[in-house]
Design a protein around this motif. Structure first.
Motif, short mmCIF file in Angstrom:
data_model
loop_
_atom_site.label_atom_id
_atom_site.label_comp_id
_atom_site.label_asym_id
_atom_site.label_seq_id
_atom_site.Cartn_x
_atom_site.Cartn_y
_atom_site.Cartn_z
N GLN A 87 68.05 108.58 -74.58
CA GLN A 87 66.54 108.35 -73.99
C GLN A 87 66.58 108.75 -72.66
OE1 GLN A 87 64.86 104.85 -75.67
NE2 GLN A 87 63.40 104.53 -74.11
N THR A 100 61.75 108.12 -79.24
CA THR A 100 61.79 106.99 -78.12
C THR A 100 60.53 106.23 -78.46
OG1 THR A 100 60.50 108.50 -76.46
CG2 THR A 100 63.07 108.66 -76.38
N LYS A 150 57.90 106.52 -76.71
CA LYS A 150 57.20 106.09 -75.25
C LYS A 150 55.83 106.34 -75.55
CE LYS A 150 60.82 106.77 -71.76
NZ LYS A 150 60.20 105.51 -71.26
#
Length: 838
Positions: free
Chosen positions: A198, A225, A227
């Motif tokens: 990551q 991830t 995100k």
């Protein structure tokens, strides 16, 4: 004809209202099937991960499969390329993931099985780097989710080669550095054993939340991830691009608009959309002035896009008269790291450097940075397009860049005529490629590009119909005034008309074409009369008659020449009086009078054996080439006519006019010195050796070429930029077109005196229909096209003479008029009347 014009204007209005009234840049770029499929794979975490987050992307995949079963772009002939393999696999994976479009998925897999060997076999020795990374990744992904690929045995060796090539790439390249696009930008396709944490992704996220501005890589990064920055980027992407996503986002919207303006111009549609082009360039110039001091990109991927944009903007802005510095795109020359990077990755910069090279066509005096950029780009382009090695890079090979590059390098822009350039661009089926993306070119939307091409075809073929009518009218005029067959010299009616009709896009109903063509015919006939036919006494009488503008005492050829000239001057002056309200008869007579006087001087020199100095020779030779005799009267007939101060018979010529008188003279002299040695005449090349005894012929030619290069740059500056003379823009552009015509005639040989060299260009400009994917005969024929009658339909128009018939089929023929002297052989005509030129 009028109906065709109405149809063209209706299509212009439709395009303007539907596409150009409020330009949405993203709507002009074709979506990427590969990237859209990756967004379609993202699950909707809230409220349920069993449905796609971006259902519109999945719907796009379902709706955009081709009839053949693949997704992705096709080549110039409408056939799938190797891009279709990973794109199709990605789309099939997306469908499999959501258990929809089962039939679509089966057709996609069937396409891959049926075509993989052929597509991979078209890329011998080495596959493109991106393909060697992406395609194995898609194969592994497909197998992981249970897709049965079942490749044919014959393709397995090629597949092993691809996997081996990928292994070499993975072992030799770093994850985040060292190449045009680092491995991390292909994170969605990297193998599972390639450990990516990551932190690697986080470190390389852009401010906009993307991973290298790649939708597919960012989609994979988000799935790995979660995100929120990545999610925000993807949500912004689908909001902006509602019909499939591009392979890069965000895109440079100004670059898209510049690409659109470039496309419109190269298709020959600048007149129809002049205001839209001007709006785009006005904004680009404003941006240039307000961002001149901003830093240029350092990231390798950004360098390519920025340099492509800056060089394209420079060429368009300079061509339209904007004051722009070469450093607006030559900034890369001051960065050795960028230069080294381009050299190392030259295959990825082919299209970029082609734009750099084209930008340097518009070089003014003293712009040494442009000379350096031209030398660098040419050297790299020659390296990027190897001849006959079979290992061309993907971007060059798939999108016919090799052909475009070879065209640019082999024939200078100043020797190419607009009308034929428009034709070549219309027929170039990959012309809507804009600039290189991650795995393919960004391209103009096929639907919108088709509209522009449809209009360009209609405009080109409508012009051909006009040109055919005008050439027939021109022949009648020559016949009426006795200029068609004088019994000596060159018959160049077709050449003269071709040169003016193909050199500049005048309005459909323009009588300027006819006026210039008639002037060129008269110049050719009269020049030959002075050179090879008449006695010195006859020439003195004719020149005196022109000075007095009175035919008294003339007879024979002299009378025919004067009568044709008198008719032309009266016609030109009468139309100018009607249009602008002033009588320019004395101005036109003055120009012709000094032209005839210059011919007389040269004839006197030749017959007496007098050797003038170089300066003395140029003083006369600049006038005797008669370029000003073409452009100045024509300038009077333009809508923005010459100011009255410039049509005073006593007025001195502007510098741009003097340059357009000088350059053709030097061009002619380089190509004609051998003939003039045989004829006992002098020209500038020979006189240089006379005044420089230590110089040989090569030294003399080199001296004249250097002088030509300098004067061409000066003419470009005076023709394109304001502030150097009082002539209106249209007149200055006419001067530039005149120079290009002479450059075309005398670029590497004397094409004007050749009976065969110009034939193909003339046919393509006026007679041969466009080839835009459908097979067409050379000319419309009768239903009896395989018979003598059908043959006569075409020969009556082009004056072909059959050589032999066999069972009512034509074995061969030979052409005479109107193209030139007899002797140009047609090797064979098929039953469908396709001409094969010997």
């Amino acid at each position: 004809m009028e109906h065709s014009n109405v149809s063209i204007q209706a299509l212009v209005k439709e395009i303007t209202e539907e596409m150009l009234s409020d330009i949405d840049p993203y709507s002009f770029v074709s979506p990427s099937a590969y990237d859209t499929a990756w967004l379609a794979m993202i699950p909707n975490l809230q409220p349920c991960p069993v449905v796609p987050m971006f259902k519109d992307c999945l719907d796009w995949v379902l709706k955009n499969q081709t009839e053949e079963g693949y997704w992705g772009e096709c080549d110039a002939h409408g056939n799938p390329t190797i891009e279709s393999l990973p794109a199709t696999l990605a789309c099939v994976i997306a469908l499999k993931k959501w258990n929809v479009g089962i039939e679509n998925a089966q057709r996609g897999l069937a396409f891959i099985r049926a075509n993989i060997e052929k597509l991979l076999g078209e890329n011998p020795n080495q596959f493109p780097r991106w393909f060697a990374i992406v395609f194995p990744g898609m194969i592994e992904f497909a197998r992981k989710i249970g897709l049965e690929l079942d490749f044919p045995n014959r393709s397995k060796g090629l597949l092993m080669d691809i996997f081996f090539e990928r292994q070499e790439i993975l072992e030799t390249e770093e994850l985040t550095a060292g190449s045009y696009r680092p491995l991390l930008s292909y994170v969605e396709a990297l193998p599972s054993f390639y450990a990516i944490n990551q932190e690697d992704i986080t470190m390389h996220l852009r401010d906009d939340g993307s991973l290298f501005q790649s939708p597919s890589a960012t989609a994979r990064a988000f799935m790995a991830t979660g995100k929120k920055e990545c999610l925000a980027y993807l949500q912004s992407l689908v909001r902006t691009c509602t019909n499939g996503v591009p392979s890069t986002y965000p895109m440079d919207e100004e670059l898209i608009k510049l690409g659109l303006a470039n496309q419109i111009q190269r298709l020959g549609l600048a007149e129809q959309f002049g205001q839209q082009i001007e709006d785009i360039l006005t904004q680009a110039y404003w941006n240039y002035n307000n961002q001149a001091s901003s830093e240029k990109p350092s990231r390798s991927a950004s360098v390519a896009t920025q340099l492509h944009k800056d060089s394209l903007a420079f060429r368009l802005l300079r061509m339209h008269g904007y004051d722009i510095s070469p450093w607006s795109f030559c900034w890369f020359l001051n960065n050795q790291e960028i230069l080294d990077h381009i050299e190392k990755n030259h295959e990825y910069f082919s299209s970029v450097l082609l734009n750099v090279y084209r930008a340097t066509d518009l070089m003014f005096p003293g712009e040494y940075e442009l000379e350096e950029a031209r030398s660098f780009s040419r050297r790299i382009l020659e390296k990027a397009v190897p001849k006959g090695t079979g290992d061309d890079d993907h971007f060059t090979k798939s999108f016919n860049l090799q052909r475009m590059i070879e065209h640019e390098l082999s024939l200078p822009w100043v020797a190419r005529l607009d009308h034929l350039e428009h034709r070549a661009w219309i027929e170039e089926k990959d012309m809507n490629a804009l600039w290189a993306g991650k795995t393919s070119f960004h391209r103009l939307s096929s639907l919108k590009n088709e509209k522009f091409v449809q209009l360009a075809v209609a405009d080109y073929e409508f012009r051909q119909s006009i040109y055919k009518n005008e050439i027939a009218e021109l022949k009648s005029w020559c016949l009426k005034w006795g200029l068609s067959d004088m019994g000596f010299g060159r018959e160049k009616t077709m050449y003269c008309y071709f040169a003016v009709s193909a050199s500049i896009s005048l309005p459909y109903d323009s009588d300027i074409r006819m006026m210039i063509a008639k002037s060129a015919i008269l110049i050719t006939v009269a020049d030959d009369f002075f050179d090879m036919e008449a006695s010195l006494n006859e020439l003195n009488i004719l020149t005196d008659a022109v000075r007095r503008w009175d035919a008294a005492g003339l007879s024979g050829h002299s009378k025919a020449i004067f009568d044709g000239l008198d008719n032309l001057v009266k016609e030109t002056a009468g139309k100018h009086l009607q249009q602008h309200g002033t009588d320019i008869t004395s101005y036109l007579q003055k120009i012709w009078c000094e032209t005839f006087a210059s011919w007389l001087v040269e004839a006197t020199w030749s017959k007496s054996g007098y050797l003038p100095s170089m300066d003395e020779y140029l003083g006369t030779g600049m006038t005797s080439i008669a370029a000003h005799t073409l452009v100045l009267p024509a300038s009077c007939r333009l809508k923005s006519s010459l100011p009255n101060s410039k049509i005073n018979p006593a007025a001195e010529y502007e510098t741009v006019t003097k340059l357009v008188m000088l350059i053709p003279r030097l061009l002619n002299d380089i190509q004609s010195y051998q003939k003039e040695i045989e004829d006992g005449k002098m020209n500038y090349v020979l006189l240089y050796m006379k005044e420089n005894p230590d110089a040989d012929i090569d030294d003399s030619i080199a001296f004249v070429r250097d002088l030509l290069e300098k004067k061409r740059k000066e003419l470009l500056k005076h023709a394109l930029m304001d502030g150097f003379c009082d002539l209106p823009v249209a007149s200055r552009r006419l001067h530039l077109s005149c120079m290009k015509v002479f450059q075309m005639f005398f670029n590497s040989s004397n094409r004007y005196d050749s009976n065969t060299e110009m034939l193909q260009d003339i046919q393509k400009a006026i007679y041969i229909p466009l080839d835009v994917g459908t097979s067409k005969p050379l000319m419309p024929l009768s239903s009896d096209s395989g018979s003598k009658k059908g043959f006569q339909t075409i020969t009556s128009h082009l004056n072909f003479r059959p050589l032999k018939y066999h069972n009512k089929r034509i074995i061969g023929c030979q052409t005479s008029l109107p193209i030139g002297r007899p002797g140009y052989a047609i090797k064979y005509i098929t039953p469908n009347f396709r001409l094969s030129f010997a």
